[in-house]
Scaffold this active site. Structure first.
Site, short mmCIF file in Angstrom:
data_model
loop_
_atom_site.label_atom_id
_atom_site.label_comp_id
_atom_site.label_asym_id
_atom_site.label_seq_id
_atom_site.Cartn_x
_atom_site.Cartn_y
_atom_site.Cartn_z
N GLU A 44 0.85 -1.18 0.00
CA GLU A 44 0.00 0.00 0.00
C GLU A 44 0.89 1.24 0.00
OE1 GLU A 44 -4.05 1.60 2.08
OE2 GLU A 44 -2.62 0.57 3.38
N ILE A 45 0.68 2.10 -0.98
CA ILE A 45 1.43 3.36 -1.07
C ILE A 45 0.57 4.45 -0.44
CG2 ILE A 45 2.55 5.02 -2.59
CD1 ILE A 45 2.71 2.79 -4.71
N SER A 52 -5.74 2.00 7.56
CA SER A 52 -6.03 1.09 6.46
C SER A 52 -5.24 -0.21 6.60
CB SER A 52 -5.71 1.75 5.11
OG SER A 52 -4.36 2.14 5.04
N GLN A 90 7.23 8.38 -3.40
CA GLN A 90 6.79 7.50 -4.47
C GLN A 90 7.12 8.05 -5.86
OE1 GLN A 90 2.16 8.54 -3.95
NE2 GLN A 90 2.53 7.17 -5.65
N HIS A 115 -1.23 11.17 -5.09
CA HIS A 115 -2.25 11.39 -6.11
C HIS A 115 -1.87 12.40 -7.18
CE1 HIS A 115 -4.48 9.04 -3.30
NE2 HIS A 115 -4.76 10.05 -2.48
N ASP A 141 -8.19 7.28 -6.12
CA ASP A 141 -8.39 8.73 -6.17
C ASP A 141 -7.94 9.33 -7.49
OD1 ASP A 141 -9.38 8.46 -3.62
OD2 ASP A 141 -7.58 9.17 -2.62
#
Length: 260
Positions: A44-45, A52, A90, A115, A141
């Protein structure tokens, strides 16, 4: 082992903060239900407060290992049993490559990071091949592709949505005549399908087999080709008229003799 749906687990959650759009849970269930109770390695990034990660562990069970990336150094303290957290950006390709070298093959990746268009693109291009065959890469997203502050915008060719649309053409690379207009590389060879949802894009990673077809059985009727398939190009129409003119220099109509 919990039997509740992921949505139920979310709404009954009392641990660390989680922030999700409600309709995501229907998408998650569609793709993740088969992994429940199985041995799962996921990445999970973007983990924010870590809620979460707690949710995934409740949903998948004791055999899930959650690997995570976040740019906030304080997130490292969220590391617990069956979780491994890497701190970095990232959009840093070298960092992501280093992380990938430390990961096992992943069942799926969820990009819920910054995002921005560059972050989503660099992460996808660097980490996609770390997903095992038959696995999934989800980008969340993706509505930010329509927002200028995230370097997107409607029909912006640099947005992740537009780039993902472009990748659809790669699924048809065996049928495309002008391949110079289609992205063909190791990643696109391993995209079996792309699904677009409100704010989520899901890539199914699988080496795509070259398509083939066969005809089996007896022909029983006279072949018929629809006229729609015989539409002439401008050049073909011109040459057809030119040929007719050579064969019949003059043709009659109601008003007399007219040259074609």
């Amino acid at each position: 082992m919990h039997n509740e749906s992921l949505r139920d687990l979310f709404y009954s959650h009392r641990g660390n903060l989680i922030h999700k759009w409600d309709h995501y849970f229907d998408i998650y269930e569609k793709y993740f239900a088969k992994y429940r109770g199985q041995k799962v390695n996921m990445l999970e990034i973007g983990i924010s407060h870590g809620g979460s990660m707690q949710l995934w562990k409740k949903y998948f069970g004791a055999n899930v290992h959650v690997y995570a990336i976040d740019i906030n150094p304080d997130c490292k303290k969220l590391e617990e049993e069956n979780t491994t957290i890497f701190i970095g950006s990232q959009s840093d390709k070298a960092f992501l490559e280093n992380v990938a070298s430390q990961l096992p093959e992943l069942d799926f990746i969820i990009d819920d990071g910054g995002h921005t268009m560059n972050q989503q693109r660099v992460s996808f291009e660097t980490l996609y091949m770390k997903v095992k065959e038959g696995g999934l890469y989800l980008v969340e997203d993706t509505h930010t592709s329509y927002w200028a502050e995230f370097h997107g915008g409607l029909k912006n060719p640099n947005s992740f949505i537009e780039q993902s649309k472009h990748l659809v053409d790669s699924l048809y690379d065996s049928h495309v005549i002008d391949k110079s207009k289609v992205t063909i590389n190791e990643i696109t060879d391993h995209i079996n399908s792309i699904a677009f949802y409100d704010s989520i894009v899901v890539f199914e990673k699988q080496l795509r087999k070259k398509p083939f077809h066969k005809q089996i059985g007896k022909k029983t009727i006279k072949p018929y080709e629809p006229t729609e398939l015989k539409k002439e190009t401008w050049f073909e129409s011109f040459m057809s008229r030119f040929k007719k003119k050579e064969e019949h220099p003059f043709a009659a109509n109601d008003g007399g003799i007219t040259e074609l």
